[in-house]
Structure formats: structure tokens, C-alpha cells
Design a protein around this motif. Structure first.
Motif, PDB file in Angstrom:
ATOM      1  N   PHE A  44       0.810  -1.223   0.000  1.00  0.00           N
ATOM      2  CA  PHE A  44       0.000   0.000   0.000  1.00  0.00           C
ATOM      3  C   PHE A  44       0.849   1.281   0.000  1.00  0.00           C
ATOM      4  N   PRO A  45       1.826   1.412   0.936  1.00  0.00           N
ATOM      5  CA  PRO A  45       2.604   2.662   0.942  1.00  0.00           C
ATOM      6  C   PRO A  45       3.380   2.867  -0.356  1.00  0.00           C
ATOM      7  N   LYS A  46       3.844   1.767  -0.958  1.00  0.00           N
ATOM      8  CA  LYS A  46       4.584   1.890  -2.223  1.00  0.00           C
ATOM      9  C   LYS A  46       3.654   2.323  -3.355  1.00  0.00           C
ATOM     10  N   ILE A  47       2.455   1.776  -3.364  1.00  0.00           N
ATOM     11  CA  ILE A  47       1.523   2.051  -4.465  1.00  0.00           C
ATOM     12  C   ILE A  47       0.979   3.477  -4.379  1.00  0.00           C
ATOM     13  N   PHE A  48       0.550   3.877  -3.186  1.00  0.00           N
ATOM     14  CA  PHE A  48      -0.161   5.149  -3.067  1.00  0.00           C
ATOM     15  C   PHE A  48       0.688   6.276  -2.475  1.00  0.00           C
ATOM     16  N   GLY A  49       1.864   5.958  -1.961  1.00  0.00           N
ATOM     17  CA  GLY A  49       2.688   7.001  -1.339  1.00  0.00           C
ATOM     18  C   GLY A  49       2.075   7.528  -0.061  1.00  0.00           C
ATOM     19  N   ARG A  50       1.178   6.753   0.518  1.00  0.00           N
ATOM     20  CA  ARG A  50       0.553   7.133   1.794  1.00  0.00           C
ATOM     21  C   ARG A  50       0.500   5.897   2.689  1.00  0.00           C
ATOM     22  N   MET A  51       0.432   6.138   3.998  1.00  0.00           N
ATOM     23  CA  MET A  51       0.341   5.006   4.926  1.00  0.00           C
ATOM     24  C   MET A  51      -1.087   4.881   5.431  1.00  0.00           C
ATOM     25  N   PHE A  52      -1.532   3.636   5.572  1.00  0.00           N
ATOM     26  CA  PHE A  52      -2.880   3.405   6.095  1.00  0.00           C
ATOM     27  C   PHE A  52      -2.890   3.566   7.610  1.00  0.00           C
ATOM     28  N   ASP A  53      -4.094   3.734   8.158  1.00  0.00           N
ATOM     29  CA  ASP A  53      -4.251   3.841   9.607  1.00  0.00           C
ATOM     30  C   ASP A  53      -4.069   2.446  10.215  1.00  0.00           C
ATOM     31  N   LYS A  54      -2.972   2.264  10.953  1.00  0.00           N
ATOM     32  CA  LYS A  54      -2.626   0.913  11.435  1.00  0.00           C
ATOM     33  C   LYS A  54      -3.604   0.401  12.487  1.00  0.00           C
ATOM     34  N   SER A  55      -4.138   1.312  13.272  1.00  0.00           N
ATOM     35  CA  SER A  55      -5.057   0.886  14.323  1.00  0.00           C
ATOM     36  C   SER A  55      -6.353   0.326  13.713  1.00  0.00           C
ATOM     37  N   TRP A  56      -6.920   1.053  12.765  1.00  0.00           N
ATOM     38  CA  TRP A  56      -8.127   0.565  12.099  1.00  0.00           C
ATOM     39  C   TRP A  56      -7.835  -0.708  11.292  1.00  0.00           C
ATOM     40  N   ALA A  57      -6.632  -0.741  10.707  1.00  0.00           N
ATOM     41  CA  ALA A  57      -6.269  -1.932   9.921  1.00  0.00           C
ATOM     42  C   ALA A  57      -6.260  -3.170  10.809  1.00  0.00           C
ATOM     43  N   LYS A  58      -5.744  -3.010  12.021  1.00  0.00           N
ATOM     44  CA  LYS A  58      -5.694  -4.151  12.941  1.00  0.00           C
ATOM     45  C   LYS A  58      -7.107  -4.544  13.374  1.00  0.00           C
ATOM     46  N   THR A  59      -7.946  -3.539  13.654  1.00  0.00           N
ATOM     47  CA  THR A  59      -9.337  -3.826  14.029  1.00  0.00           C
ATOM     48  C   THR A  59     -10.045  -4.576  12.893  1.00  0.00           C
ATOM     49  N   GLY A  60      -9.804  -4.113  11.651  1.00  0.00           N
ATOM     50  CA  GLY A  60     -10.414  -4.778  10.492  1.00  0.00           C
ATOM     51  C   GLY A  60      -9.953  -6.209  10.362  1.00  0.00           C
ATOM     52  N   TRP A  61      -8.647  -6.431  10.548  1.00  0.00           N
ATOM     53  CA  TRP A  61      -8.099  -7.790  10.414  1.00  0.00           C
ATOM     54  C   TRP A  61      -8.708  -8.745  11.438  1.00  0.00           C
ATOM     55  N   ILE A  62      -8.752  -8.325  12.706  1.00  0.00           N
ATOM     56  CA  ILE A  62      -9.240  -9.256  13.746  1.00  0.00           C
ATOM     57  C   ILE A  62     -10.741  -9.505  13.578  1.00  0.00           C
ATOM     58  N   THR A  63     -11.491  -8.448  13.213  1.00  0.00           N
ATOM     59  CA  THR A  63     -12.942  -8.612  13.027  1.00  0.00           C
ATOM     60  C   THR A  63     -13.204  -9.539  11.839  1.00  0.00           C
ATOM     61  N   PHE A  64     -12.514  -9.288  10.748  1.00  0.00           N
ATOM     62  CA  PHE A  64     -12.696 -10.102   9.543  1.00  0.00           C
ATOM     63  C   PHE A  64     -12.339 -11.573   9.831  1.00  0.00           C
ATOM     64  N   SER A  65     -11.227 -11.784  10.527  1.00  0.00           N
ATOM     65  CA  SER A  65     -10.763 -13.159  10.772  1.00  0.00           C
ATOM     66  C   SER A  65     -11.752 -13.926  11.644  1.00  0.00           C
ATOM     67  N   ILE A  66     -12.228 -13.262  12.707  1.00  0.00           N
ATOM     68  CA  ILE A  66     -13.196 -13.928  13.596  1.00  0.00           C
ATOM     69  C   ILE A  66     -14.478 -14.241  12.811  1.00  0.00           C
ATOM     70  N   GLY A  67     -14.941 -13.251  12.044  1.00  0.00           N
ATOM     71  CA  GLY A  67     -16.149 -13.456  11.241  1.00  0.00           C
ATOM     72  C   GLY A  67     -15.979 -14.586  10.240  1.00  0.00           C
ATOM     73  N   PHE A  68     -14.807 -14.650   9.617  1.00  0.00           N
ATOM     74  CA  PHE A  68     -14.559 -15.671   8.599  1.00  0.00           C
ATOM     75  C   PHE A  68     -14.684 -17.080   9.180  1.00  0.00           C
ATOM     76  N   VAL A  69     -13.996 -17.304  10.293  1.00  0.00           N
ATOM     77  CA  VAL A  69     -14.008 -18.649  10.896  1.00  0.00           C
ATOM     78  C   VAL A  69     -15.406 -18.980  11.408  1.00  0.00           C
ATOM     79  N   THR A  70     -16.113 -17.971  11.936  1.00  0.00           N
ATOM     80  CA  THR A  70     -17.470 -18.212  12.447  1.00  0.00           C
ATOM     81  C   THR A  70     -18.443 -18.491  11.296  1.00  0.00           C
ATOM     82  N   LEU A  71     -18.181 -17.868  10.161  1.00  0.00           N
ATOM     83  CA  LEU A  71     -19.057 -18.086   8.997  1.00  0.00           C
ATOM     84  C   LEU A  71     -18.873 -19.479   8.398  1.00  0.00           C
ATOM     85  N   TYR A  72     -17.620 -19.849   8.140  1.00  0.00           N
ATOM     86  CA  TYR A  72     -17.400 -21.096   7.394  1.00  0.00           C
ATOM     87  C   TYR A  72     -17.144 -22.304   8.287  1.00  0.00           C
TER      88      TYR A  72
END
Lengths: 95, 537
Positions: free
Chosen positions: B414-442
Motif C-alpha cells: 500500500f505505501p509503495k503504491i499510493f505514497g501514503r500510509m494506512f491507519d494501522k489501528s483501524w487496519a488491525k481492528t479490520g483484520w481481527i474482526t474479519f478473521s473472527i467473522g470468517f471462521v465463524t461463517l465457514y
């Protein structure tokens, strides 16, 4: 494609002979359908078609005069297709 | 690895170089591999949202037995269009189209791909294929055959099957041309000194993938044409009433569609092989083993298609051969997992977001892979075939494998492509929420399948109710996670903290030795490669 290929000129006579050979093999493909070959009919048809393809690849597409790496790549791909056909006929041949 | 490209002052990035064009034209007429990669990204993002919404509708229907929000015909159409979109428009182009286009030339020290115009043409074909899929939604109603278009139903259904199949046929050309472009690029445009075994692992994975794209895709093309011939001309290839064989369709379809699984997963594995050494600060363990296993997967992956057909009535000889080959193809995948874990072992691990996605990829992929072996066992498959177990396995591999790797790669580059850094705190929240949801779904679907719940039905017996509720809740959590990730990335790409740091993660490959974001042709001078990749001294 290698530089050698760019300089290699195949005589028209060779092209003509290969064309004739392809026509003969096509005729053979039609003729053998008159013979009752049962389960071997597909094998014979595939062998004839493969022979024709080999001539096209080697002469018309100049693979014969190209670098070994391209010959190896083409051979591997043909082998891959051959294995796919064999596996398919593990079903049809033993049903 | 060394680069001569060290003087970057006053350069214009590829985002600023517009070729004198304005507005949308600086994107849709650009032959720059980086812009084309982003064109794919944006198109795929739009399709992915549609696919996710269709998936959610299915889960809402399955929240209770009987009709909840749709009837059987609508359900059949929903899972068909969901499958067609997710497979042909997202996971097959997936990482090669987006990150392959963007990173391949940079990682091998080239200024672009071998055929830049053909590359842009591939994207236009992709868009055309997508339009055909959209057309299939109208008229006689969306197709209801499933994404597999199985004969003989596919030429008997009154729904709009033909435009959807034609869409898949057209999309195949995009895939073939991209594969061809990548093969020639890798063969002819590697930087001086970059021998085959100095090439990074992501390009290696693209190379293996490209051969599959080139050799397997024409098979599905001709097969879909044969189905069109059945529907329009009534030829009879697959029609038992005319002496045809429906199983021939299944053979031909899976001769492409099983290798297609490796089109999806090999680049994902390549991206993981980039992320893990960077965040373990350790030379990749078993570089050559990973390369050879990539080629082995690409090669043996051609010969295992029959495991989709165990219960179709194939001969016994074919059954045992395909089962044996299925077990063999698991070996190179296991080698990769072994190498990734060995790379982490005693490494200096930093748990940045890309690493978290990579680590969870291994976890999810192993569940997907091992349940694949369960399905590869002949006797067990008789019980599990066409149950929810297959859906769970498939999604752990294709969505879990490709999706987790895609998000990992997205955050990594991402930083290489866009020359900007993503919000790491939200990124971590997204990762953990997505992962928990994924395992619970399938996860519950494995249980449901073992208990005998068939897939592709809008209804089910009361005894399956509980796990289906959990699964639908998981879908909602996963989608919440997805939205957090999506909004964070979009917002960060536009307004995130600017960065010109060349190497924010401490990677060793060429993309980390050029400016951020990269200039139009990547390098002022083509770099000379004088040492192996992934070396942390």
C-alpha cells in the motif's frame, strides 16, 4: 526466437512436401474410420493428428531450427496434454 | 541486490505522470503497468462488493429453515451469479492482475511488461466479460446452473445461462493474454544479473500461474463454446439422448477449473513468501524448495481434476488414479508451509498488519488444505460430496487463501503504491474482526456437511438450524470487518499520512529500492543484480 531462426530459410520444396504429407495423413484419418478399430479408434485418430501437429510445429513453425529451450518447452507441453488425455481415458477405457 | 537508481530528486511519480490526458482518460488509455494494475483493483473492488452482497443474501436466507427472504429459483440464481462473479471476475484475475501487473516489472528490474498495449487490451477484455455477466441478469432471469454450468442442465435451463457463459469465455482471453505477457516479460526482461534463482518468489509464482493461464484456459473456452453449440444448434456433445456424454462436460470443465484453483492460490503463496521474510527479518528458508514446489503445484495441478467427479460414475481405475494424484499435489503445498514457518523460526518478527494477514493465511490455508485431503479420500468423499463441507473447504482455500493473501499484499504494498500510509489501528481492528467473522461463517459448515446438510438448497431440516444461525452471524461480523478494511484503505489512499520513505518495512527486493510512489518507468537506469534475494545480513 533465436537469431539462427531468423536466418534460416526453408526451401519451398520442403513446404510443398509437408503439405502433401499432411493431406495424405488427413486422407488416412478419414480412411481408417472405415475399419472397425473398437476402443483403439480414438488412439489411432489421436496418433495421426499428433503426427500432423508435429510436422506443423517442426517445419511450418520452425521449431526444428529453434533453440533447444523452446524445443524442451514445447515437448513438455505436449507431454502434459498427453497425460491429460491418458487420465481422461482411464475413465472412458475402464467404465 | 543493488540498484543504480539512487538519484530520485525532482522525479514525478506514476500518479503525477498523466501522459497529457485528463480525467478518466489518464487511466483508461494508459499503458503503464502500474495504472493498469490499479484499474483491475478498482474494477475488482466493485465486483467484490456485489459478490459479498449476494453472499450475504444467501446467508440471510439460510438463517432459518423454509423461505426467509427468497424462494428456490432466486436462491439458485443468487449462488450462481455469486459464484460467477467471485470466481471469474475476482479470484482468477486476483493477485496476478492487480499486484502482478504492478509489481512484476519492478521486482525483476524492468520498466514495464513486454507488451504494454496488450496489457491494457487485457483489461478491456476483462471489462467486456464483466458487462456480459451483467447482461445475463436481465431478460429471462439470471442463470441458475451454478458457476460450473454443468451439462445437461446448462443447455436445458430457460434462464440467461448463455451470456454468463459467454462472459466467462471472454474473461478467459483476458487471463490468457495476461499469462502470455508475464511469461515473455519474465523470460526476456529480467535485469542483468537476475538469474532464475535470484528472482524473487512473487514473480516465480506468477510464472507458474502464467503457464496455467496459458495452457488450461483454452480448454474452458472450447468447452463453453460446446455448451453454446448444444443450446443453439442442439449438437449433442453432452446430451445422452443424442449419444453424448454429460461426464465429458465435467471432465473438460474441471481440466481447466481445477488448475484454475492454482491460478488463484499460487500468486497468493507468492505474496506470502514476500511478506514473511520481510517481517521476520530473516532470509527465506528453502528458497529453491519453494520455487520447485511452485512449479510442481503448477504441473501436478493439471492432473487432479477428477477428484471433483468421484460420485459422478467414473471408472474405478480413474477414481484411484485421481485420488492418488490429489494426495501427491498436497506435498508441495505442505513444503511451502514448512518453509514459511521455518523462516519465522528464530526470526526477529514484527507483528505489523501484513504479517498478521500472512500468519492468519497460513492458519486458514492449512485448514482448507487438510480438509481438501479429507475430500480427496474416495470413501469419505462419497459421504461429503455436495454437502456444506465442500462449501466450507472451498471458501477456506479460495476466499481464505486468496482473500487473506490479497489483503496482506494490499497492506504490504500500500505505501509503495499510493505514497501514503494506512491507519494501522483501524487496519488491525479490520483484520481481527474479519478473521473472527470468517471462521465463524465457514467453520460451522464443516459440521453441517458432516451431519449431511446438502449445499445449493434454499431450505434445510430443522436439525441444522443452530449452526446456520452461527454461520449467518459470522457473515455479518466478517462483512463488518471487510467494511472497516475497505473504508480504511480508501480513506488512507486519499487522505492518509504521506510517505516518501522508499522502504518502510525493511524489505530486500527491488520495489523497496525505488522511490515511493514509483516513477513512470520505475528505474532511471536498469539495475544490476549482484546478490541473491531475501538476504538479511
Amino acid at each position: 526466437m533465436s537469431d539462427n531462426t531468423n536466418h534460416h530459410i526453408v526451401p519451398y520444396r520442403t513446404y510443398g512436401l509437408i503439405l502433401l504429407l499432411l493431406l495424405v495423413l488427413t486422407g488416412t484419418s478419414v480412411a481408417v474410420t472405415q475399419i472397425e478399430l473398437t476402443r483403439w479408434a480414438t488412439v489411432v485418430a489421436l496418433l495421426l493428428a499428433s503426427t500432423k501437429s508435429a510436422f506443423v510445429l517442426a517445419i511450418f513453425m520452425h521449431l526444428k531450427f529453434d533453440q533447444n529451450i523452446y524445443k524442451i518447452m514445447a515437448t513438455l507441453i505436449i507431454l502434459l496434454v498427453a497425460v491429460v488425455i491418458v487420465l481422461t481415458f482411464l475413465d472412458y477405457g475402464f467404465r | 541486490m543493488s540498484s543504480n537508481n539512487t538519484n530520485h530528486t525532482g522525479y514525478k511519480s506514476y500518479l503525477e505522470e498523466d501522459g497529457g490526458r485528463k480525467g478518466i482518460f489518464k487511466w483508461i488509455l494508459s499503458t503503464d503497468h502500474k495504472r493498469i494494475g490499479l484499474l483491475y483493483l478498482y474494477a475488482m473492488m466493485g465486483w467484490f462488493i456485489v459478490g459479498v452482497v449476494l453472499g450475504l443474501l444467501m446467508k440471510l436466507e439460510l438463517i432459518a429453515p423454509g423461505k426467509t427472504i427468497m424462494g428456490p429459483q432466486a436462491y439458485n440464481a443468487t449462488f450462481t451469479v455469486h459464484g460467477v462473479i467471485m470466481i471469474f471476475l475476482i479470484v482468477i484475475p486476483g493477485l496476478p492482475a492487480v499486484f502482478g501487473n504492478f509489481m512484476l516489472p519492478i521486482q525483476i528490474g524492468a520498466k514495464d511488461v513486454a507488451f504494454p498495449r496488450l496489457n491494457l487490451f487485457s483489461w478491456y477484455i476483462y471489462v467486456l466479460g464483466g458487462i456480459l455477466v451483467i447482461i445475463s441478469l436481465f431478460g429471462n432471469g439470471p442463470p441458475d446452473t451454478g458457476w460450473t454450468f454443468y451439462a445437461p442442465y446448462s443447455f436445458k435451463t430457460g434462464t440467461n445461462m448463455l451470456p454468463a457463459a459467454l462472459g466467462a469465455f471472454v474473461l478467459g482471453f483476458s487471463s490468457i493474454l495476461t499469462g502470455l505477457n508475464f511469461i515473455v516479460t519474465i523470460h526476456r526482461m529480467r535485469a542483468p544479473g537476475m538469474t532464475w534463482f535470484k528472482m524473487p518468489l512473487f514473480p516465480w509464482s506468477l510464472y507458474g500461474t502464467a503457464w496455467i493461464q496459458l495452457l488450461a484456459t483454452p480448454v474452458i473456452g472450447i468447452t463453453l463454446l460446446m455448451v453454446a453449440g448444444e443450446r443453439i444448434l442442439g449438437i449433442g456433445f453432452f446430451d445422452p439422448a443424442k449419444g453424448g456424454d454429460p461426464l465429458l462436460y465435467q471432465h473438460l470443465f474441471w481440466i481447466y477449473s481445477h488448475p484454475a484453483v492454482y491460478i488463484m492460490i499460487l500468486p497468493a503463496m507468492g505474496a506470502i513468501s514476500e511478506i514473511i521474510p520481510t517481517f521476520s527479518k530473516k532470509t527465506i528458508f528453502g528458497y529453491k524448495a519453494i520455487v520447485i514446489s511452485t512449479l510442481a503445484i503448477a504441473f501436478v495441478g493439471y492432473f487432479v481434476w477428477g477428484h471433483h467427479m468421484y460420485t459422478s460414475g467414473m471408472s474405478g481405475a480413474a477414481l484411484w488414479a485421481f485420488s492418488l494424484l490429489t494426495f501427491i499435489v498436497a506435498i508441495p503445498s505442505a513444503i511451502k508451509v514448512f518453509n514459511w514457518i521455518s523462516t519465522m523460526h528464530q526470526g526477529s518478527i514484527s507483528t505489523e498488519i501484513p504479517f498478521l494477514w500472512a500468519a492468519s493465511f497460513i492458519f486458514i490455508f492449512m485448514i482448507g488444505g487438510l480438509t481438501g485431503l479429507v475430500l480427496g479420500s474416495l470413501a469419505v468423499d462419497v459421504h461429503l460430496h455436495d454437502t456444506a463441507f465442500v462449501v466450507a473447504h472451498f471458501h477456506f482455500i479460495v476466499f481464505g487463501g486468496v482473500g487473506f493473501a490479497f489483503f496482506g499484499a494490499m497492506h504490504y504494498w500500500f505505501p509503495k503504491i499510493f505514497g501514503r500510509m494506512f491507519d494501522k489501528s483501524w487496519a488491525k481492528t479490520g483484520w481481527i474482526t474479519f478473521s473472527i467473522g470468517f471462521v465463524t461463517l465457514y467453520g460451522p459448515m464443516f459440521y453441517l456437511g458432516i451431519m449431511g446438510m446438502p449445499r445449493r438448497y434454499f431450505d434445510y431440516l430443522d436439525e441444522f438450524h443452530g449452526p446456520n444461525i452461527i454461520s449467518t452471524m459470522g457473515a455479518l461480523v466478517m462483512i463488518a470487518g471487510f467494511l472497516i478494511i475497505l473504508i480504511n484503505l480508501i480513506k488512507s489512499a486519499r487522505h492518509g499520512e504521506k510517505t516518501t520513505e522508499m522502504n518502510p518495512w525493511g524489505g530486500t527486493n527491488l520495489e523497496w529500492q525505488i522511490p515511493t510512489p514509483p516513477p513512470l518507468e520505475n528505474f532511471d537506469e536498469i539495475p544490476v543484480i549482484d546478490k541473491a534475494t531475501y538476504k538479511y545480513d
